[in-house]
Scaffold this motif. Structure first.
Motif, PDB file in Angstrom:
ATOM      1  N   LEU A   1      11.752  -3.923  -9.602  1.00 54.57           N
ATOM      2  CA  LEU A   1      11.802  -5.002  -8.885  1.00 54.57           C
ATOM      3  C   LEU A   1      13.060  -4.821  -7.685  1.00 54.57           C
ATOM      4  O   LEU A   1      12.779  -4.571  -6.614  1.00 54.57           O
ATOM      5  CB  LEU A   1      11.544  -6.242  -8.965  1.00 54.57           C
ATOM      6  CG  LEU A   1      10.202  -6.855  -9.167  1.00 54.57           C
ATOM      7  CD1 LEU A   1      10.462  -8.481  -9.831  1.00 54.57           C
ATOM      8  CD2 LEU A   1       9.414  -6.691  -8.108  1.00 54.57           C
ATOM      9  N   TYR A   2      14.064  -4.678  -8.546  1.00 55.81           N
ATOM     10  CA  TYR A   2      15.375  -4.315  -7.978  1.00 55.81           C
ATOM     11  C   TYR A   2      15.258  -2.660  -7.094  1.00 55.81           C
ATOM     12  O   TYR A   2      15.693  -2.597  -5.963  1.00 55.81           O
ATOM     13  CB  TYR A   2      16.513  -4.217  -8.864  1.00 55.81           C
ATOM     14  CG  TYR A   2      17.995  -3.820  -8.306  1.00 55.81           C
ATOM     15  CD1 TYR A   2      18.488  -4.562  -7.421  1.00 55.81           C
ATOM     16  CD2 TYR A   2      18.373  -2.538  -8.491  1.00 55.81           C
ATOM     17  CE1 TYR A   2      19.926  -4.045  -6.985  1.00 55.81           C
ATOM     18  CE2 TYR A   2      19.393  -2.044  -7.993  1.00 55.81           C
ATOM     19  CZ  TYR A   2      20.130  -2.889  -7.226  1.00 55.81           C
ATOM     20  OH  TYR A   2      21.286  -2.402  -6.705  1.00 55.81           O
ATOM     21  N   ARG A   3      14.612  -1.756  -8.147  1.00 59.74           N
ATOM     22  CA  ARG A   3      14.687  -0.755  -7.338  1.00 59.74           C
ATOM     23  C   ARG A   3      13.653  -0.562  -6.142  1.00 59.74           C
ATOM     24  O   ARG A   3      13.933   0.198  -5.231  1.00 59.74           O
ATOM     25  CB  ARG A   3      14.117   0.664  -8.337  1.00 59.74           C
ATOM     26  CG  ARG A   3      15.157   0.820  -9.314  1.00 59.74           C
ATOM     27  CD  ARG A   3      14.861   2.084 -10.100  1.00 59.74           C
ATOM     28  NE  ARG A   3      13.510   1.550 -11.304  1.00 59.74           N
ATOM     29  CZ  ARG A   3      13.765   1.093 -12.473  1.00 59.74           C
ATOM     30  NH1 ARG A   3      14.752   0.672 -12.748  1.00 59.74           N
ATOM     31  NH2 ARG A   3      12.701   0.705 -13.046  1.00 59.74           N
ATOM     32  N   TRP A   4      12.703  -1.272  -6.358  1.00 62.40           N
ATOM     33  CA  TRP A   4      11.525  -1.250  -5.103  1.00 62.40           C
ATOM     34  C   TRP A   4      12.308  -1.878  -3.813  1.00 62.40           C
ATOM     35  O   TRP A   4      12.198  -1.306  -2.751  1.00 62.40           O
ATOM     36  CB  TRP A   4      10.370  -2.216  -5.592  1.00 62.40           C
ATOM     37  CG  TRP A   4       9.484  -2.359  -4.334  1.00 62.40           C
ATOM     38  CD1 TRP A   4       8.717  -1.287  -3.765  1.00 62.40           C
ATOM     39  CD2 TRP A   4       9.354  -3.493  -3.412  1.00 62.40           C
ATOM     40  NE1 TRP A   4       8.015  -2.050  -2.692  1.00 62.40           N
ATOM     41  CE2 TRP A   4       8.581  -3.151  -2.639  1.00 62.40           C
ATOM     42  CE3 TRP A   4       9.826  -4.717  -3.616  1.00 62.40           C
ATOM     43  CZ2 TRP A   4       8.144  -4.161  -1.581  1.00 62.40           C
ATOM     44  CZ3 TRP A   4       9.658  -5.595  -2.732  1.00 62.40           C
ATOM     45  CH2 TRP A   4       8.707  -5.285  -1.588  1.00 62.40           C
TER      46      TRP A   4
ATOM     47  N   GLY B   1       0.790  -1.215  -0.093  1.00 62.75           N
ATOM     48  CA  GLY B   1       0.011  -0.099   0.161  1.00 62.75           C
ATOM     49  C   GLY B   1       1.003   1.346   0.028  1.00 62.75           C
ATOM     50  O   GLY B   1       0.488   2.355  -0.320  1.00 62.75           O
ATOM     51  N   GLU B   2       2.144   1.022   0.384  1.00 70.90           N
ATOM     52  CA  GLU B   2       2.885   2.352   0.541  1.00 70.90           C
ATOM     53  C   GLU B   2       3.583   2.609  -0.833  1.00 70.90           C
ATOM     54  O   GLU B   2       4.294   3.723  -0.968  1.00 70.90           O
ATOM     55  CB  GLU B   2       3.974   2.084   1.607  1.00 70.90           C
ATOM     56  CG  GLU B   2       3.646   2.015   2.768  1.00 70.90           C
ATOM     57  CD  GLU B   2       4.615   1.521   3.994  1.00 70.90           C
ATOM     58  OE1 GLU B   2       5.847   1.682   3.563  1.00 70.90           O
ATOM     59  OE2 GLU B   2       3.957   1.408   5.303  1.00 70.90           O
ATOM     60  N   ILE B   3       3.548   1.623  -1.897  1.00 71.28           N
ATOM     61  CA  ILE B   3       4.040   1.940  -3.323  1.00 71.28           C
ATOM     62  C   ILE B   3       3.234   2.821  -3.740  1.00 71.28           C
ATOM     63  O   ILE B   3       2.129   2.827  -3.949  1.00 71.28           O
ATOM     64  CB  ILE B   3       4.109   0.571  -4.075  1.00 71.28           C
ATOM     65  CG1 ILE B   3       5.229  -0.320  -3.056  1.00 71.28           C
ATOM     66  CG2 ILE B   3       4.835   0.931  -5.571  1.00 71.28           C
ATOM     67  CD1 ILE B   3       5.183  -1.821  -3.942  1.00 71.28           C
ATOM     68  N   ASN B   4       3.939   4.256  -4.377  1.00 72.18           N
ATOM     69  CA  ASN B   4       3.324   4.939  -5.048  1.00 72.18           C
ATOM     70  C   ASN B   4       2.994   4.845  -6.433  1.00 72.18           C
ATOM     71  O   ASN B   4       2.057   5.209  -7.175  1.00 72.18           O
ATOM     72  CB  ASN B   4       3.881   6.525  -4.903  1.00 72.18           C
ATOM     73  CG  ASN B   4       4.060   6.906  -3.549  1.00 72.18           C
ATOM     74  OD1 ASN B   4       3.297   6.769  -2.788  1.00 72.18           O
ATOM     75  ND2 ASN B   4       5.065   7.580  -3.126  1.00 72.18           N
ATOM     76  N   ASP B   5       3.649   4.167  -7.372  1.00 71.48           N
ATOM     77  CA  ASP B   5       3.747   3.863  -8.541  1.00 71.48           C
ATOM     78  C   ASP B   5       2.654   2.665  -8.875  1.00 71.48           C
ATOM     79  O   ASP B   5       3.117   1.575  -8.347  1.00 71.48           O
ATOM     80  CB  ASP B   5       5.134   3.740  -9.084  1.00 71.48           C
ATOM     81  CG  ASP B   5       5.247   3.604 -10.572  1.00 71.48           C
ATOM     82  OD1 ASP B   5       4.112   3.773 -11.358  1.00 71.48           O
ATOM     83  OD2 ASP B   5       6.259   3.200 -11.250  1.00 71.48           O
ATOM     84  N   PRO B   6       1.819   2.920  -9.392  1.00 69.93           N
ATOM     85  CA  PRO B   6       0.765   1.613  -9.907  1.00 69.93           C
ATOM     86  C   PRO B   6       1.477   0.408 -10.661  1.00 69.93           C
ATOM     87  O   PRO B   6       1.158  -0.498 -10.526  1.00 69.93           O
ATOM     88  CB  PRO B   6      -0.312   2.436 -10.404  1.00 69.93           C
ATOM     89  CG  PRO B   6       0.122   3.661 -11.193  1.00 69.93           C
ATOM     90  CD  PRO B   6       1.063   4.192 -10.324  1.00 69.93           C
ATOM     91  N   ARG B   7       2.297   1.081 -11.584  1.00 71.41           N
ATOM     92  CA  ARG B   7       3.074  -0.267 -12.225  1.00 71.41           C
ATOM     93  C   ARG B   7       3.814  -1.015 -11.405  1.00 71.41           C
ATOM     94  O   ARG B   7       3.941  -2.269 -11.396  1.00 71.41           O
ATOM     95  CB  ARG B   7       4.158   0.456 -13.605  1.00 71.41           C
ATOM     96  CG  ARG B   7       4.691  -0.825 -14.116  1.00 71.41           C
ATOM     97  CD  ARG B   7       5.342  -0.199 -15.232  1.00 71.41           C
ATOM     98  NE  ARG B   7       4.719  -0.469 -16.675  1.00 71.41           N
ATOM     99  CZ  ARG B   7       5.181   0.007 -17.789  1.00 71.41           C
ATOM    100  NH1 ARG B   7       5.989   0.654 -17.990  1.00 71.41           N
ATOM    101  NH2 ARG B   7       4.098  -0.202 -18.860  1.00 71.41           N
ATOM    102  N   VAL B   8       4.867  -0.422 -10.470  1.00 66.76           N
ATOM    103  CA  VAL B   8       5.621  -1.030  -9.666  1.00 66.76           C
ATOM    104  C   VAL B   8       4.680  -1.964  -8.667  1.00 66.76           C
ATOM    105  O   VAL B   8       5.013  -2.943  -8.377  1.00 66.76           O
ATOM    106  CB  VAL B   8       6.678  -0.175  -8.811  1.00 66.76           C
ATOM    107  CG1 VAL B   8       7.356  -0.975  -7.830  1.00 66.76           C
ATOM    108  CG2 VAL B   8       7.499   0.556  -9.805  1.00 66.76           C
TER     109      VAL B   8
END
Length: 113
Positions: free
Chosen positions: A96-99, A57-64
């Protein structure tokens, strides 16, 4: 059908041979396929998946967010590339790596406070 088989006998043979090759390949794939083995025990894997679900839920980018959720559901990176219309499999790996690196940095920041 019969007239076509007489006029184009090699085409029908090629079609039958192709079908037979495809069935053999599918059988061989089923025999050789084995699901990936996790090095974690069940409890660690479940806790890891739950922590990822909490952070989803904390991820801002919908694609990620979609890439992480699909990875958690067990999709391969090739399948994820098709589902999110990414250019390459490497693009999926990169997101995935950046996340993961951002999540690690946030966790380290939370521990230092």
């Amino acid at each position: 059908m019969g007239a076509c088989a007489y006029d184009f006998p090699n085409e029908f043979r090629r079609h039958r041979a192709s079908e037979a090759r495809q069935h053999r390949a599918l059988r061989r794939e089923k025999e050789l396929y084995s699901p990936p083995v996790s090095t974690l025990d069940v409890a660690q894997e479940v806790l890891g998946n739950l922590s990822v679900l909490d952070e989803l839920g904390e991820i801002n980018d919908p694609r990620v967010q979609a890439v992480v959720a699909l990875t958690l559901d067990g999709y391969s990176q090739g399948e994820i590339r098709e589902l999110v219309d990414a250019t390459t499999v490497r693009a999926v790996e990169g997101s995935l790596y950046r996340w993961r690196t951002e999540a690690k940095q946030k966790r380290r920041g939370d521990r230092d406070d």
